[in-house]
Design a protein around this motif. Structure first.
Motif, PDB file in Angstrom:
ATOM      1  N   ALA A   1       0.268 -12.529  -9.453  1.00 61.34           N
ATOM      2  CA  ALA A   1       1.082 -13.595  -8.886  1.00 61.34           C
ATOM      3  C   ALA A   1       1.319 -13.349  -7.401  1.00 61.34           C
ATOM      4  O   ALA A   1       1.367 -12.198  -6.936  1.00 61.34           O
ATOM      5  N   ALA A   2       1.471 -14.430  -6.660  1.00 63.40           N
ATOM      6  CA  ALA A   2       1.679 -14.317  -5.220  1.00 63.40           C
ATOM      7  C   ALA A   2       2.936 -13.514  -4.910  1.00 63.40           C
ATOM      8  O   ALA A   2       2.965 -12.730  -3.945  1.00 63.40           O
ATOM      9  N   SER A   3       3.984 -13.671  -5.719  1.00 67.97           N
ATOM     10  CA  SER A   3       5.224 -12.929  -5.490  1.00 67.97           C
ATOM     11  C   SER A   3       5.012 -11.437  -5.677  1.00 67.97           C
ATOM     12  O   SER A   3       5.587 -10.611  -4.948  1.00 67.97           O
ATOM     13  N   GLN A   4       4.169 -11.065  -6.677  1.00 65.38           N
ATOM     14  CA  GLN A   4       3.879  -9.652  -6.909  1.00 65.38           C
ATOM     15  C   GLN A   4       3.095  -9.059  -5.748  1.00 65.38           C
ATOM     16  O   GLN A   4       3.376  -7.940  -5.292  1.00 65.38           O
ATOM     17  N   ARG A   5       2.119  -9.790  -5.253  1.00 66.45           N
ATOM     18  CA  ARG A   5       1.339  -9.289  -4.123  1.00 66.45           C
ATOM     19  C   ARG A   5       2.206  -9.154  -2.874  1.00 66.45           C
ATOM     20  O   ARG A   5       2.045  -8.219  -2.085  1.00 66.45           O
ATOM     21  N   ALA A   6       3.151 -10.055  -2.704  1.00 67.97           N
ATOM     22  CA  ALA A   6       4.050  -9.962  -1.554  1.00 67.97           C
ATOM     23  C   ALA A   6       4.943  -8.726  -1.660  1.00 67.97           C
ATOM     24  O   ALA A   6       5.192  -8.044  -0.655  1.00 67.97           O
ATOM     25  N   GLU A   7       5.428  -8.422  -2.868  1.00 68.69           N
ATOM     26  CA  GLU A   7       6.257  -7.227  -3.069  1.00 68.69           C
ATOM     27  C   GLU A   7       5.470  -5.958  -2.752  1.00 68.69           C
ATOM     28  O   GLU A   7       5.998  -5.020  -2.147  1.00 68.69           O
ATOM     29  N   ILE A   8       4.211  -5.920  -3.176  1.00 64.10           N
ATOM     30  CA  ILE A   8       3.382  -4.750  -2.902  1.00 64.10           C
ATOM     31  C   ILE A   8       3.101  -4.627  -1.408  1.00 64.10           C
ATOM     32  O   ILE A   8       3.110  -3.519  -0.849  1.00 64.10           O
ATOM     33  N   ASP A   9       2.854  -5.739  -0.746  1.00 68.09           N
ATOM     34  CA  ASP A   9       2.669  -5.706   0.709  1.00 68.09           C
ATOM     35  C   ASP A   9       3.919  -5.147   1.394  1.00 68.09           C
ATOM     36  O   ASP A   9       3.819  -4.326   2.323  1.00 68.09           O
ATOM     37  N   THR A  10       5.096  -5.568   0.948  1.00 63.37           N
ATOM     38  CA  THR A  10       6.347  -5.080   1.526  1.00 63.37           C
ATOM     39  C   THR A  10       6.511  -3.579   1.298  1.00 63.37           C
ATOM     40  O   THR A  10       6.959  -2.847   2.189  1.00 63.37           O
ATOM     41  N   PHE A  11       6.121  -3.123   0.099  1.00 67.09           N
ATOM     42  CA  PHE A  11       6.196  -1.700  -0.215  1.00 67.09           C
ATOM     43  C   PHE A  11       5.368  -0.885   0.768  1.00 67.09           C
ATOM     44  O   PHE A  11       5.834   0.134   1.304  1.00 67.09           O
ATOM     45  N   PHE A  12       4.149  -1.317   1.047  1.00 68.49           N
ATOM     46  CA  PHE A  12       3.274  -0.542   1.925  1.00 68.49           C
ATOM     47  C   PHE A  12       3.712  -0.627   3.385  1.00 68.49           C
ATOM     48  O   PHE A  12       3.508   0.320   4.152  1.00 68.49           O
ATOM     49  N   VAL A  13       4.303  -1.740   3.771  1.00 66.38           N
ATOM     50  CA  VAL A  13       4.842  -1.813   5.130  1.00 66.38           C
ATOM     51  C   VAL A  13       5.959  -0.791   5.308  1.00 66.38           C
ATOM     52  O   VAL A  13       6.006  -0.046   6.298  1.00 66.38           O
ATOM     53  N   LYS A  14       6.857  -0.722   4.335  1.00 62.55           N
ATOM     54  CA  LYS A  14       7.960   0.241   4.394  1.00 62.55           C
ATOM     55  C   LYS A  14       7.434   1.673   4.316  1.00 62.55           C
ATOM     56  O   LYS A  14       7.914   2.560   5.038  1.00 62.55           O
ATOM     57  N   LEU A  15       6.456   1.901   3.444  1.00 64.42           N
ATOM     58  CA  LEU A  15       5.879   3.234   3.269  1.00 64.42           C
ATOM     59  C   LEU A  15       5.336   3.779   4.586  1.00 64.42           C
ATOM     60  O   LEU A  15       5.408   4.995   4.849  1.00 64.42           O
ATOM     61  N   ASN A  16       4.805   2.914   5.422  1.00 67.49           N
ATOM     62  CA  ASN A  16       4.148   3.344   6.653  1.00 67.49           C
ATOM     63  C   ASN A  16       4.996   3.127   7.907  1.00 67.49           C
ATOM     64  O   ASN A  16       4.488   3.252   9.022  1.00 67.49           O
TER      65      ASN A  16
END
Length: 584
Positions: free
Chosen positions: A494-509
């Motif tokens: 789902a688009a919402s799931q992909r957005a959450e994962i994108d946010t996770f990696f932005v924060k991670l880095n």
């Protein structure tokens, strides 16, 4: 143990209570209790991360292997050092950059709610089981030292550890870990040096050891030894760098401090290679029949470190050694107590039952959960002590390979591979567990001997090298293949799931800027340094005074050296706290 040793041990327990009392003032909310509020300095976190990575098992189960076979057990600790170096290079700063209270919160952000709950209810029993193993190892150590009943020893030491864990939360654990690193490592060095002196020096030590104990070349000639060493190297790297073990860096102040903390852990493990494994190998020379010395133990070789320490340490220093090993296990048990209680509170109780609960309520429930888990750990350790025919070394290895590795694989790959759907984590764990059930039954040591053309019968040690290696590589290869294969379904997420994962990696880095995110006034650097500095001065002075105990000159010098090191570090911390007021 003499009355001096008992006195030292009693004063140690009182000192631990003082540490808990001092650092209880640092606890104001759930974040402070479970991860030090994300404010701790690198030297305290590095010392604690190091202490969490080993326990009394090092001085019992691992020492037993060094006594029996020599250097191969050191491969695990070399791998730990390499794992910490990799953490310093890449993972440790990113773990801090997750900006969460518990590691399972990060799992939710990367893999969703379903994975959060699955890993919550995997980690709590697994952490409890591991804590039970550590407490069992500690019980064996104390039982051999004091000559007490093993079950009674487990109960009493377990209750003491539980009491210490409840008082000051993560701040008390961090502080006690750091101080005990300063005491335990020099005492272990004293054991190593005095053992070599007793044998007649390094040359005599090497000459009197059984053939192969220091023969590194057998990695190329001993059946499956090289295979096992490679498996242990990769296993410890995986174990040190995954989302569950992000917990050790969540409490550090910022990304830079996280990197320094990991470097400190790596250096301490290199030092530990000498001071932890020379003594049990020296015991092999001086005490070839440990069964006669410790008839009550199921595996007498697990008392190798104890035997050599009793023989060479000056009067009073055995109490310091025992207190240091107690602290190591207390730190490791924290993974099965405070850490798991934090996961229960933040990832189950609060979101599903009390989403608006104030911190005061969550702290009370967290402490109650810690107490309940502590009782369960004691029960688990008592059951483990009754197992027949399975030593501590094999018990720890089987749990870490067959149970922990399937869980760790997606939690490491999930940091490196972005485009996998949320269900990739929990399905990888299930596939790994299925692999664990069948891999060693299918690819047996006899099959391996036939496949590789080995004509000589395999001894028990070689068979175990193959079994542990194939269990590890089987889990890693099958689990990794499944996890990477789920990339094919990324586009269906789902688009919402992909957005959450994108946010996770932005924060991670994104590096942590503490002053901007928390405010410069939130830091308590100087307060930490002052508190630890005065505690180090007090304990270092106490250790130095122990030089007055009637002992040979070399024994008195050992006390002075250990005490001066602890007090000297304390003086440096006090000086740094006064020279850097802007950090407080």
């Amino acid at each position: 143990m003499t009355h001096y040793d008992y006195a030292v041990l009693g004063i140690y327990f009182a000192f631990m209570a003082v540490i808990s009392w001092v650092f209880r003032r640092f606890v104001h909310n759930v974040s402070d209790y479970f991860r030090g509020g994300g404010k701790a300095l690198w030297w305290m976190v590095g010392g604690s991360a190091f202490m969490v990575s080993f326990s009394a098992w090092t001085f019992t189960g691992a020492a037993s292997q060094a006594y029996a076979t020599g250097w191969p057990i050191m491969a695990i600790y070399v791998a730990n050092s390499i794992g910490f170096l990799i953490s310093a290079w890449y993972f440790a700063p990113r773990f801090r950059q997750l900006r969460v209270v518990t590691a399972v919160e990060a799992i939710r952000q990367r893999f969703g709610r379903t994975s959060e709950q699955m890993f919550t209810w995997l980690q709590i029993p697994l952490g409890t089981l591991q804590a039970g193993i550590w407490l069992n190892a500690l019980g064996i150590f104390f039982s051999a030292v004091f000559g007490l009943d093993l079950h009674l020893t487990i109960i009493l030491t377990g209750l003491l550890v539980l009491f210490m864990a409840l008082i000051g939360g993560s701040w008390a654990v961090l502080a006690s870990d750091f101080i005990q690193v300063l005491v335990l490592m020099p005492v272990c060095l004293a054991v190593s040096v005095l053992a070599l002196v007793k044998i007649g020096g390094w040359s005599a030590f090497v000459a009197k050891l059984p053939p192969g104990h220091l023969e590194v070349g057998q990695i190329f000639s001993r059946e499956f030894l090289g295979w096992w060493c490679l498996a242990m190297l990769l296993k410890q790297i995986n174990s040190t760098n995954n989302l569950f073990d992000a917990n050790r860096y969540l409490c550090v102040k910022d990304s830079r401090h996280a990197r320094w903390a990991a470097l400190l852990g790596a250096g301490l493990f290199v030092f530990g290679l000498f001071i932890w494994f020379v003594p049990p190998m020296a015991a092999r020379v001086l005490f070839p029949d440990l069964g006669a010395m410790f008839p009550a133990l199921q595996t007498p070789s697990e008392a190798a470190f104890i035997a050599i320490s009793r023989a060479v340490l000056p009067v009073g220093m055995m109490g310091l050694l025992v207190s240091g090993i107690f602290a190591a296990t207390m730190s490791s048990m924290d993974s099965g107590l405070n850490k798991n209680a934090g996961i229960f509170i933040k990832n189950f109780y609060q979101p599903y039952f009390q989403p608006t609960a104030p911190d005061r309520h969550l702290l009370k429930v967290g402490k109650l959960t810690t107490a309940i888990l502590g009782v369960i750990v004691i029960g688990a350790a008592l059951k483990m002590s009754e197992l027949k025919g399975l030593g501590l070394f094999l018990l720890m290895q089987r749990v870490s390979i067959l149970v922990a590795i399937p869980i760790i694989v997606p939690l490491l790959l999930g940091l490196l591979i972005k485009h996998t759907p949320p269900w990739s984590a929990w399905t990888t764990v299930l596939v790994g567990f299925l692999c664990s059930m069948f891999i060693s039954d299918v690819l047996t040591p006899d099959w391996a001997a036939h496949f590789f053309g080995t004509t000589q019968p395999l001894d028990a040690t070689s068979r175990e090298y193959w079994t542990q290696g194939i269990q590890f590589f089987g889990n890693v290869v099958v689990g990794s293949a499944w996890f990477i294969g789920t990339k094919l379904f990324w586009s269906r997420s789902a688009a919402s799931q992909r957005a959450e994962i994108d946010t996770f990696f932005v924060k991670l880095n994104t590096p942590v800027d503490f002053a901007r995110e928390e405010g410069a006034a939130a830091a308590n650097d100087s307060r930490q340094s002052r508190a630890i500095g005065w505690l180090c001065l007090a304990y270092g002075g106490f250790v130095t005074v122990l030089a007055l105990i009637p002992n040979p000159a070399l024994g008195r010098l050992a006390f002075v050296g250990c005490g001066a090191l602890v007090a000297g570090v304390g003086a440096l911390l006090l000086r740094s706290s006064t020279r850097s007021p802007s950090l407080s």
